[in-house]
Design a protein around this motif. Structure first.
Motif, PDB file in Angstrom:
ATOM      1  N   VAL A 271      32.474  82.980  48.384  1.00  0.00           N
ATOM      2  CA  VAL A 271      32.710  84.192  47.608  1.00  0.00           C
ATOM      3  C   VAL A 271      32.882  83.763  46.163  1.00  0.00           C
ATOM      4  CG1 VAL A 271      34.168  86.221  47.313  1.00  0.00           C
ATOM      5  CG2 VAL A 271      33.816  85.272  49.597  1.00  0.00           C
ATOM      6  N   CYS A 272      31.919  84.137  45.316  1.00  0.00           N
ATOM      7  CA  CYS A 272      31.869  83.623  43.948  1.00  0.00           C
ATOM      8  C   CYS A 272      32.788  84.409  43.025  1.00  0.00           C
ATOM      9  CB  CYS A 272      30.437  83.682  43.413  1.00  0.00           C
ATOM     10  SG  CYS A 272      29.333  82.503  44.211  1.00  0.00           S
ATOM     11  N   GLY A 273      33.260  83.713  42.008  1.00  0.00           N
ATOM     12  CA  GLY A 273      34.056  84.318  40.946  1.00  0.00           C
ATOM     13  C   GLY A 273      33.287  84.236  39.649  1.00  0.00           C
ATOM     14  N   GLN A 274      33.614  83.237  38.793  1.00  0.00           N
ATOM     15  CA  GLN A 274      32.888  83.025  37.554  1.00  0.00           C
ATOM     16  C   GLN A 274      31.499  82.484  37.856  1.00  0.00           C
ATOM     17  OE1 GLN A 274      34.008  83.915  34.552  1.00  0.00           O
ATOM     18  NE2 GLN A 274      35.936  84.624  35.451  1.00  0.00           N
ATOM     19  N   ALA A 275      30.509  82.989  37.134  1.00  0.00           N
ATOM     20  CA  ALA A 275      29.124  82.661  37.437  1.00  0.00           C
ATOM     21  C   ALA A 275      28.838  81.171  37.271  1.00  0.00           C
ATOM     22  CB  ALA A 275      28.189  83.487  36.550  1.00  0.00           C
ATOM     23  N   ARG A 276      29.257  80.592  36.136  1.00  0.00           N
ATOM     24  CA  ARG A 276      28.943  79.183  35.890  1.00  0.00           C
ATOM     25  C   ARG A 276      29.630  78.288  36.914  1.00  0.00           C
ATOM     26  NH1 ARG A 276      26.434  77.046  31.869  1.00  0.00           N
ATOM     27  NH2 ARG A 276      26.602  78.967  30.661  1.00  0.00           N
ATOM     28  N   GLU A 277      30.884  78.596  37.220  1.00  0.00           N
ATOM     29  CA  GLU A 277      31.584  77.800  38.224  1.00  0.00           C
ATOM     30  C   GLU A 277      30.908  77.938  39.585  1.00  0.00           C
ATOM     31  OE1 GLU A 277      35.603  79.005  38.277  1.00  0.00           O
ATOM     32  OE2 GLU A 277      36.063  78.260  36.263  1.00  0.00           O
ATOM     33  N   CYS A 278      30.430  79.135  39.901  1.00  0.00           N
ATOM     34  CA  CYS A 278      29.771  79.352  41.188  1.00  0.00           C
ATOM     35  C   CYS A 278      28.497  78.522  41.290  1.00  0.00           C
ATOM     36  CB  CYS A 278      29.456  80.830  41.371  1.00  0.00           C
ATOM     37  SG  CYS A 278      28.684  81.217  42.961  1.00  0.00           S
ATOM     38  N   GLY A 279      27.711  78.474  40.211  1.00  0.00           N
ATOM     39  CA  GLY A 279      26.486  77.678  40.225  1.00  0.00           C
ATOM     40  C   GLY A 279      26.767  76.204  40.401  1.00  0.00           C
ATOM     41  N   GLU A 280      27.771  75.681  39.690  1.00  0.00           N
ATOM     42  CA  GLU A 280      28.104  74.263  39.806  1.00  0.00           C
ATOM     43  C   GLU A 280      28.635  73.939  41.199  1.00  0.00           C
ATOM     44  OE1 GLU A 280      30.872  73.652  36.688  1.00  0.00           O
ATOM     45  OE2 GLU A 280      29.367  73.704  35.072  1.00  0.00           O
ATOM     46  N   GLU A 281      29.483  74.820  41.737  1.00  0.00           N
ATOM     47  CA  GLU A 281      30.017  74.576  43.078  1.00  0.00           C
ATOM     48  C   GLU A 281      28.927  74.674  44.137  1.00  0.00           C
ATOM     49  OE1 GLU A 281      32.994  77.510  43.223  1.00  0.00           O
ATOM     50  OE2 GLU A 281      34.486  76.354  42.097  1.00  0.00           O
ATOM     51  N   LEU A 282      27.962  75.557  43.918  1.00  0.00           N
ATOM     52  CA  LEU A 282      26.851  75.674  44.862  1.00  0.00           C
ATOM     53  C   LEU A 282      26.037  74.389  44.889  1.00  0.00           C
ATOM     54  CD1 LEU A 282      25.159  77.447  46.777  1.00  0.00           C
ATOM     55  CD2 LEU A 282      23.879  78.215  44.777  1.00  0.00           C
ATOM     56  N   LEU A 283      25.783  73.810  43.727  1.00  0.00           N
ATOM     57  CA  LEU A 283      25.059  72.539  43.678  1.00  0.00           C
ATOM     58  C   LEU A 283      25.846  71.430  44.371  1.00  0.00           C
ATOM     59  CD1 LEU A 283      23.614  72.555  40.042  1.00  0.00           C
ATOM     60  CD2 LEU A 283      22.446  73.098  42.175  1.00  0.00           C
ATOM     61  N   THR A 284      27.171  71.449  44.215  1.00  0.00           N
ATOM     62  CA  THR A 284      28.002  70.455  44.901  1.00  0.00           C
ATOM     63  C   THR A 284      27.912  70.619  46.410  1.00  0.00           C
ATOM     64  OG1 THR A 284      29.526  70.397  43.024  1.00  0.00           O
ATOM     65  CG2 THR A 284      30.329  69.537  45.121  1.00  0.00           C
ATOM     66  N   ASP A 285      27.965  71.861  46.884  1.00  0.00           N
ATOM     67  CA  ASP A 285      27.857  72.103  48.327  1.00  0.00           C
ATOM     68  C   ASP A 285      26.499  71.659  48.860  1.00  0.00           C
ATOM     69  OD1 ASP A 285      30.361  73.170  48.171  1.00  0.00           O
ATOM     70  OD2 ASP A 285      29.707  75.257  48.191  1.00  0.00           O
ATOM     71  N   VAL A 286      25.451  71.927  48.098  1.00  0.00           N
ATOM     72  CA  VAL A 286      24.106  71.546  48.525  1.00  0.00           C
ATOM     73  C   VAL A 286      23.981  70.029  48.589  1.00  0.00           C
ATOM     74  CG1 VAL A 286      21.703  71.518  47.788  1.00  0.00           C
ATOM     75  CG2 VAL A 286      22.971  73.653  47.773  1.00  0.00           C
ATOM     76  N   LYS A 287      24.598  69.339  47.643  1.00  0.00           N
ATOM     77  CA  LYS A 287      24.565  67.879  47.661  1.00  0.00           C
ATOM     78  C   LYS A 287      25.261  67.335  48.908  1.00  0.00           C
ATOM     79  CE  LYS A 287      25.932  63.826  44.953  1.00  0.00           C
ATOM     80  NZ  LYS A 287      26.619  63.353  43.726  1.00  0.00           N
ATOM     81  N   LEU A 288      26.363  67.974  49.306  1.00  0.00           N
ATOM     82  CA  LEU A 288      27.053  67.550  50.526  1.00  0.00           C
ATOM     83  C   LEU A 288      26.188  67.788  51.758  1.00  0.00           C
ATOM     84  CD1 LEU A 288      30.683  68.823  49.869  1.00  0.00           C
ATOM     85  CD2 LEU A 288      29.891  66.452  49.887  1.00  0.00           C
ATOM     86  N   MET A 289      25.412  68.886  51.762  1.00  0.00           N
ATOM     87  CA  MET A 289      24.532  69.161  52.904  1.00  0.00           C
ATOM     88  C   MET A 289      23.467  68.089  53.054  1.00  0.00           C
ATOM     89  SD  MET A 289      23.928  73.236  52.438  1.00  0.00           S
ATOM     90  CE  MET A 289      25.288  74.342  52.085  1.00  0.00           C
ATOM     91  N   GLU A 290      23.051  67.471  51.941  1.00  0.00           N
ATOM     92  CA  GLU A 290      22.031  66.436  52.004  1.00  0.00           C
ATOM     93  C   GLU A 290      22.594  65.097  52.455  1.00  0.00           C
ATOM     94  OE1 GLU A 290      20.646  66.473  48.047  1.00  0.00           O
ATOM     95  OE2 GLU A 290      19.478  68.319  48.267  1.00  0.00           O
ATOM     96  N   ASP A 291      23.913  64.969  52.502  1.00  0.00           N
ATOM     97  CA  ASP A 291      24.539  63.728  52.939  1.00  0.00           C
ATOM     98  C   ASP A 291      24.261  63.537  54.430  1.00  0.00           C
ATOM     99  OD1 ASP A 291      26.138  61.611  53.633  1.00  0.00           O
ATOM    100  OD2 ASP A 291      27.841  62.249  52.426  1.00  0.00           O
ATOM    101  N   PRO A 292      23.712  62.366  54.845  1.00  0.00           N
ATOM    102  CA  PRO A 292      23.449  62.158  56.279  1.00  0.00           C
ATOM    103  C   PRO A 292      24.701  62.276  57.131  1.00  0.00           C
ATOM    104  CG  PRO A 292      22.356  60.478  54.948  1.00  0.00           C
ATOM    105  CD  PRO A 292      23.252  61.247  54.019  1.00  0.00           C
ATOM    106  N   GLY A 293      25.869  62.006  56.547  1.00  0.00           N
ATOM    107  CA  GLY A 293      27.098  62.140  57.319  1.00  0.00           C
ATOM    108  C   GLY A 293      27.493  63.573  57.555  1.00  0.00           C
ATOM    109  N   VAL A 294      26.940  64.492  56.748  1.00  0.00           N
ATOM    110  CA  VAL A 294      27.248  65.918  56.900  1.00  0.00           C
ATOM    111  C   VAL A 294      26.098  66.651  57.586  1.00  0.00           C
ATOM    112  CG1 VAL A 294      27.824  68.030  55.680  1.00  0.00           C
ATOM    113  CG2 VAL A 294      28.733  65.850  54.888  1.00  0.00           C
ATOM    114  N   GLY A 295      24.877  66.381  57.092  1.00  0.00           N
ATOM    115  CA  GLY A 295      23.701  66.975  57.720  1.00  0.00           C
ATOM    116  C   GLY A 295      23.627  68.473  57.510  1.00  0.00           C
TER     117      GLY A 295
END
Length: 601
Positions: A271-295
């Motif tokens: 659930v997003c709040g500030q737009a810029r923070e939401c975009g940066e956090e989304l990129l962080t989440d996507v990076k975690l999804m690419e981690d083989p340990g997370v998948g």
């Protein structure tokens, strides 16, 4: 003079470019290898913190008063199904019946998906066709009485970056994330879909790691929002860029303040709040999804057959892809035993026939050879009937969340099947989906009709072939566990729709141990030891190591939390509660974990 010329030229060159001067003694040049951290930093720097749209190329055909549009290039998700849109427009004054057939192919194999729709007068309709994510392309055939429409070709696009399905416009996406549009190595590969045309079925979202609503959530059609909420509850990642004020009411499984990334059923909601923070956090989440340990996020992972070059001779290799072990023991056809019978037959009609012909004459040989062949065939048939039978053998495992406030069950499950004869078919409702192995086309090459849910009509379980299918579903359910007090005792009635093997419930500030009960039976609960205050998944049910690996992507945050007042966690046996229970099988093992709230005083 000629001898001095090279030396003069060298002196002039060194005078002009002193940096080229070298020592008279040769020196070795040593290149230090980059460390793993430097390699990862370099590779990470190659990605651009932005997005790139992957647009399709629409192809339009008008024939017989019907206009058809198909996008011939579609973004491929990591698993599940590719949503292929077929847009139909009927400019006439009478309704039209339209049949859509998609033949998706890969390496010579084909999966057929069909759907029957009716387009009203002057109606524009988006008919979505689920295509396995392993498909490289295919053919779309549209038929309607009075129209002869040429087939359409389509192909799937491998994303550069993490694929994201966005319901909304590009302007709304940019406004909600402040992410720039880039050209080279984008972190996100985005496909935009108008909200009013979005898919209404769970299967069309399953397999996407990220699904985002960029516009006004309240403007979404009710059935679209129902499919999105089911996607998040069964293991997806749903991001809301403009959350409504009543977000807690629209997402009833939220247990925390609706802001940030929150656990939701088996999945997550941002659930997003500030737009810029939401975009940066989304990129962080996507990076975690690419981690083989997370998948992947929350998607069940059935195992497919190994590649052909990994299979042993005569089918002796009993391992699946990535060296996984099947959920069913002895899942291969008895090729070795059949080969022994055939070898004995060859010896009998070869050298044995020659000896018989010399001793008894050719007439005896004409009688003996068909008799030996008949005996061999009868032996093979007798082995198949008496030892293996005609049934489907299966092992089933599932996680179930009972949402008693809304009388529904959220389920993520897995089944391993071996069919001696191919079954007729299987039907699943619209808010349920089958999931095949991510990288295996052979297991997904089946025929399905999507007119009313998913009706599998062929190749779901080929005969004498081991198959695994994942399953997700959000279905209405009256399954419940009822308790009542009788003095100091606590009586429990099992109305969960399956045999209750064990479990715990918390009532009156105390932890109680559930008795083993058949479906519909009643028994007395006992107080659990004082030392056992918290209940974990492994303390209730323990999947085998082979099954646990298939559930490694599925997250259930509440498993690590103490049971709330009135909550219970139990182990069920039998076929389970998933829609595939309609398939008659001989069950080798059925283990299911269910969590919910009791009906009690």
């Amino acid at each position: 003079m000629r001898e001095r010329l090279p030396a003069a030229l060298l002196a002039l060159l060194l005078a002009v470019c002193p940096s080229l001067a070298v020592a008279t003694e040769p020196t070795a040049v040593v290149v230090e290898p980059a460390t793993e951290e430097e390699d990862s930093e370099a590779s990470e720097a190659d990605w651009s913190p932005g997005y790139l749209e992957v647009p399709g190329q629409p192809v339009e055909v008008s024939e017989g008063g019907l206009k058809v549009t198909v996008v011939n290039s579609v973004l491929r998700p990591p698993g599940g199904y590719i949503p292929l849109e077929v847009v139909l427009f009927n400019p006439g004054s009478t309704p039209r019946s339209v049949s859509i057939r998609v033949e998706s192919v890969r390496v010579g194999r084909a999966q057929v998906s069909t759907r029957q729709v009716e387009v009203g007068p002057r109606q524009r309709l988006s008919a979505w066709m689920p295509v396995p994510s392993t498909a490289e392309g295919g053919l779309v055939r549209v038929n309607s009485p009075g129209s002869s429409i040429q087939p359409f070709n389509f192909y799937s696009v491998e994303p550069v970056g993490q694929p994201v399905l966005v319901l909304g416009s590009e302007e709304a996406f940019q406004s909600g994330t402040k992410l720039p549009r880039v050209k080279n190595k984008p972190r996100l590969a985005v496909r935009f879909i108008p909200p009013q045309d979005a898919p209404r079925e769970l299967a069309l979202y399953v397999g996407h790691r990220v699904v985002m609503v960029a516009g006004d959530v309240t403007a979404l059609p009710a059935d679209v929002w129902s499919a999105l909420e089911s996607y998040a509850a069964t293991g997806g990642y749903l991001a809301l860029l403009r959350p409504p004020r009543d977000v807690a009411a629209r997402l009833p499984l939220l247990t925390q303040t609706p802001m940030g990334v929150l656990p939701y059923g088996f999945g997550w909601v941002r659930v997003c709040g500030q737009a810029r923070e939401c975009g940066e956090e989304l990129l962080t989440d996507v990076k975690l999804m690419e981690d083989p340990g997370v998948g992947h996020v929350g998607v069940i992972t059935p195992a497919g057959p190994p590649p052909s070059w990994q299979r042993g001779p005569f089918g002796s290799n009993n391992l699946l892809n990535n060296s996984e072990v099947p959920l069913l023991p002895g899942v291969q056809a008895p090729v070795g035993r059949f080969l022994l019978l055939i070898t004995l037959f060859v010896l009998a009609v070869g050298p044995g026939g020659l000896m018989l012909a010399r001793r008894k004459g050719p007439v005896a040989l004409l009688i003996a050879v068909p008799s030996v062949a008949l005996a061999t065939c009868l032996a093979i048939v007798a082995w198949s009937v008496l030892v293996e039978g005609f049934a489907i053998h299966a092992s089933r495992y599932s996680l179930i969340w009972l949402d008693r406030d809304r009388d529904r069950a959220l389920m993520v499950g897995l089944g391993g099947y071996y069919a001696n004869l191919e079954p007729e078919g299987l039907h699943l409702p619209a808010q349920a989906a089958l999931i095949g192995p991510d990288l295996d086309w052979e297991s997904q090459a089946m025929e399905a009709d999507w007119t009313n849910g998913m009706a599998v009509t062929g190749s779901f379980l080929p005969s004498r072939t081991y198959r695994e299918w994942g399953e997700v579903a959000v279905l209405p359910s009256r399954a419940r566990l009822t308790v009542r007090r009788e003095g100091e005792a606590l009586r429990v009635q099992n109305a969960l729709g399956a045999p209750l093997a064990s479990g715990y419930l918390r009532l009156g500030g105390k932890l109680w141990r559930l008795p083993a009960l058949a479906d519909g039976a009643e028994g007395e609960a006992t107080l659990a030891p004082a030392s056992k205050d918290e209940v974990s998944f492994t303390s209730v049910v323990d999947f085998s190591a082979v099954a646990r690996r298939r559930f490694s992507r599925v997250s259930w945050p509440s498993l690590s939390e103490p049971l709330p007042e009135g909550g219970f966690a139990a182990k069920l046996e039998g076929p389970g509660l998933l829609p595939s229970v309609a398939l008659p099988v001989e069950l080798h093992e059925g283990v299911h974990f269910v969590q919910g709230r009791v009906d009690g005083p």
